[in-house]
Motif scaffolding. Structure first.
Motif, short mmCIF file in Angstrom:
data_model
loop_
_atom_site.label_atom_id
_atom_site.label_comp_id
_atom_site.label_asym_id
_atom_site.label_seq_id
_atom_site.Cartn_x
_atom_site.Cartn_y
_atom_site.Cartn_z
N ALA A 192 -0.72 -83.54 87.29
CA ALA A 192 0.33 -84.01 87.98
C ALA A 192 0.56 -82.87 89.21
O ALA A 192 1.13 -83.39 90.17
N ASN A 193 0.10 -81.85 89.30
CA ASN A 193 0.19 -80.87 90.35
C ASN A 193 -0.66 -81.37 91.43
O ASN A 193 -0.55 -81.00 92.66
N ALA A 194 -1.78 -81.93 90.95
CA ALA A 194 -2.87 -82.32 91.85
C ALA A 194 -2.34 -84.04 92.52
O ALA A 194 -3.14 -84.51 93.21
N HIS A 195 -1.06 -84.41 92.00
CA HIS A 195 -0.85 -85.68 92.50
C HIS A 195 -1.61 -86.79 92.31
O HIS A 195 -1.82 -87.69 92.68
N LEU A 196 -2.32 -86.59 90.91
CA LEU A 196 -2.99 -87.80 90.30
C LEU A 196 -2.60 -88.50 89.18
O LEU A 196 -3.10 -89.44 88.81
N ARG A 243 -15.41 -83.84 78.86
CA ARG A 243 -15.71 -82.58 79.21
C ARG A 243 -15.21 -81.76 78.16
O ARG A 243 -15.10 -80.50 78.61
N ARG A 244 -15.31 -82.06 77.04
CA ARG A 244 -15.14 -81.19 76.09
C ARG A 244 -13.86 -80.33 76.25
O ARG A 244 -13.94 -78.95 75.76
N PHE A 245 -12.92 -81.25 76.27
CA PHE A 245 -11.56 -80.47 76.34
C PHE A 245 -11.51 -79.39 77.42
O PHE A 245 -10.69 -78.33 77.18
N ASP A 246 -12.46 -79.33 78.45
CA ASP A 246 -11.93 -78.29 79.43
C ASP A 246 -11.09 -78.78 80.69
O ASP A 246 -11.81 -79.88 81.57
N PRO A 247 -9.78 -78.61 80.75
CA PRO A 247 -8.97 -79.28 81.68
C PRO A 247 -9.74 -79.22 83.28
O PRO A 247 -9.44 -80.28 83.85
N GLN A 248 -10.04 -78.24 83.48
CA GLN A 248 -10.60 -78.17 85.00
C GLN A 248 -11.70 -78.95 85.26
O GLN A 248 -11.80 -79.63 86.29
#
Length: 324
Positions: free
Chosen positions: A34-38, A67-72
């Protein structure tokens, strides 16, 4: 075929089965999107339920699981996929795809049988020998249009087939269905045919891994020839490690193993089941699917709110069409 293949885990990391750490990662993922407007969350106001999220949660979770629950790391893949969709105008491409060409394109790619495995996942089959007689026809399609055909067929999987199967009775309901089970049939395929098709196969595999992650639950390779280890050496790097673990090579009699994963009535007869279906056939819907949609729609379609929706009309100039 290992126990993990005949009894794949289709709930861990899915909605309704997240650990506390996974729930936290999922919340964080939605926040960074959301912060990245995606990503646009659904309206929090009960008085305005019409404002839905820009992306459904099963789709977001596919990227996060990949991505094994890595948000970044998931943010990076999701951002790249969204940029790819924009660059190829995927939504409009699918909505305006010519119905006749769409149905014709199914002959060259994995096809849905109209049936599901014991977990409720749609069962696809890809018989490579069927491509031999029509390979010249495939090669005559301009590369850009061939790529667009692949995109359109992946869109029908995610926009229609997976959503339809999520709406049908199954053992794991209400956990959404977000992946498929695929049988790849190598009977009567020569090493020359495999070599000539390698570009075609790699194009589809690369596209899926990047932009439709975690849509493959189990891949059963049946009737594998003696030269398959050589072929595997060519193609194994097309897939990430997670996908490679889902590929299982069976012998010439796959029926006993496949019936552990798929009921005999839903497994095509060539693979040890009872279903009268071959690769060139249209989907043979099971009773639940027939009750839900009647018959398989022709051309691009969406399954939304329990109903089939198709773009209308299909303009010839490629402009986007709206759904109804």
């Amino acid at each position: 075929m290992s126990d993990a293949a005949t009894a794949p885990d289709v709930v861990t990391g899915h909605l309704g089965h997240l650990t506390k750490d996974q729930e936290h990662a999922f919340d964080l993922f939605k926040q960074v999107l959301a912060n990245a407007h995606l990503y646009t969350p659904p309206s929090p106001a009960p008085t305005d339920p019409s404002v839905s999220a820009s992306h459904d949660e099963p789709t977001l979770l596919r990227f996060l699981r990949a991505r094994r629950f890595d948000p970044q790391k998931a943010l990076k893949q999701f951002s790249d996929a969204e940029a790819w969709r924009k660059a190829h105008n995927v939504d409009a491409l699918y909505a305006t795809f010519d119905h006749v060409e769409f149905e014709d394109a199914r002959r060259f790619y994995p096809r849905w049988t109209g049936r599901r495995d014991k977990n409720g996942l749609p069962l696809y089959v890809y018989r490579l020998a069927s491509l031999g007689p029509i390979q010249k026809e495939l090669n005559a399609v301009p590369p850009e249009r061939r790529y667009q055909r692949i995109v359109a067929l992946y869109e029908t999987m995610t926009c229609f087939i997976l959503k339809l199967c999520s709406n049908l009775p199954r053992a794991n309901a209400p956990t959404p269905v977000s992946s498929v089970t695929t049988i790849i049939d190598l009977e009567h395929v020569s090493i020359g045919t495999m070599w000539s098709l390698r570009g075609h196969l790699q194009e589809a595999s690369t596209l899926a891994t990047a932009n439709y992650p975690e849509t493959l639950a189990t891949i059963a390779v049946v009737n594998s020839p003696s030269f398959f280890p050589t072929v595997w050496g060519w193609i194994k790097n097309w897939f990430d490690e997670g996908t490679r673990r889902k590929i299982h090579v069976l012998g010439k009699d796959p029926g006993p193993t496949l019936r552990k994963l798929i009921d005999a009535k839903d497994l095509p007869r060539p693979y040890g089941g009872e279903l009268e279906w071959k690769f060139e056939d249209e989907p043979v819907l099971d009773d639940d699917a027939k009750q839900a949609i009647g018959e398989m729609p022709k051309g691009p379609a969406y399954f939304e709110d329990g109903h089939v929706k198709q773009p209308t009309p299909t303009p010839s100039n490629g402009d986007a069409a709206s759904t109804h």
